[in-house]
Scaffold this motif. Structure first.
Motif: not given
Length: 334
Positions: A301-330
């Motif tokens: 796991v630690q070996v994989l995460l070391a490589n993941v950290r390198k990718d996260l810091r790579d400015p050429k990789i423009h990764a993202q994910f989404d956050f959602h908000v849903a609200y409603g009334q009873k």
């Protein structure tokens, strides 16, 4: 205390209470309750430790993330990131200026409930979580309880506002959770769900399958699904709310860049916060699932995460994910 205490039956045949079973002394009973409460509290706080990380004791194994100081600090940081993402708002639901009762499920560090307590001094705010990791110094109108949101809710009251945030990978039955939220919302009251879709992607093709971060998140999401939880509830919140009976349901979607690579100033700021909380959480996200569910060795796991950290810091990789908000009334007539 006896498991099956004797009870005097109706009629003339009265059975005298065994003095070894009962003590009429209020002080003795109080001492017994205190000892039981202390024992229960101790069991809740007897946290298991795996791979150097501390986890919930209550319902151990039902939640994959740690509850140690590293994770609590990350949760507070994530709270600030979400607040910035939402335009410095704690919620979008129009709950009015003086709501009376507010429920915060999965309160975590309690930071959302505490800030709501400051913003709405008229409200009684209850925050629930699997661990008592919230601070003791809080606004007078805020209190915390140990509870599992997936069990039948036992709240005697109904709430003007039910708030649920960041339970991705934690809930086995989201439609059931929505139904319980609907049941315990007052007619005319509001509920709001805020959560992630944790699948990473790039809009420009810069995140590729061969990248370690891509392999990691794909393996992680598959493991969460195998564990019986949904790591990507965000986009489904709106539909689940409507199915539960909420009306006037609104949905907002936000992009969360990983790193400050975006040109837009707001997204750049969000991305800077996001990469910090991800890096702080990498071990917590991964260790329990990979070592216990996928049978990886911690060294792997630690070996994989070391490589993941390198990718996260790579400015050429423009990764993202989404956050959602849903609200409603009873409905007011419900």
């Amino acid at each position: 205390m006896a498991a099956n205490p004797q009870i005097a039956p109706a009629g003339d045949d009265i059975i005298e209470a065994d003095p070894d079973l009962y003590d009429a002394s209020d002080s003795t009973l109080g001492d017994e309750v205190s000892r039981y409460t202390a024992s229960l509290t101790s069991s809740i706080e007897r946290y298991p430790v795996e791979n150097g990380r501390r986890y919930h004791a209550f319902k151990d194994g039902s939640y994959i993330l740690p509850n140690d100081e590293i994770e609590l600090d990350r949760l507070d940081l994530t709270h600030q990131m979400i607040r910035i993402t939402m335009g410095d708002k704690l919620h979008f639901a129009p709950i009015g200026e003086k709501p009376a009762k507010i429920l915060d499920l999965g309160t975590g560090t309690g930071i959302w409930a505490i800030e709501m307590g400051d913003d709405y001094p008229s409200a009684e705010i209850i925050g629930t979580d699997l661990s008592p990791t919230q601070p003791s110094w809080v606004p007078a109108n805020v209190k915390f309880e140990i509870d599992d949101a997936e069990e039948p809710w036992t709240f005697p009251e109904y709430f003007d506002f039910v708030h649920v945030r960041y339970l991705a990978a934690a809930i086995a039955d989201w439609p059931k959770l929505m139904r319980q939220a609907f049941q315990h919302t007052k007619p005319g009251g509001w509920a709001e769900f805020q959560d992630f879709d944790l699948a990473y992607y790039s809009e420009d093709g810069s995140l590729k399958e061969e990248h370690s971060v891509s392999k990691w998140i794909t393996t992680l999401l598959d493991a969460v699904h195998g564990f019986g939880r949904d790591p990507c509830p965000g986009s489904k919140l709106e539909g689940w709310m409507k199915d539960a009976g909420f009306e006037r349901v609104q949905h907002e979607k936000f992009r969360l860049p990983i790193g400050p690579w975006a040109k837009d100033k707001h997204l750049k700021t969000v991305g800077a916060w996001n990469i910090v909380q991800i890096e702080d959480g990498l071990e917590g996200f991964t260790l329990r699932l990979f070592t216990q569910f996928l049978d990886w060795k911690s060294e792997e796991v630690q070996v994989l995460l070391a490589n993941v950290r390198k990718d996260l810091r790579d400015p050429k990789i423009h990764a993202q994910f989404d956050f959602h908000v849903a609200y409603g009334q009873k409905p007011k007539t419900a």
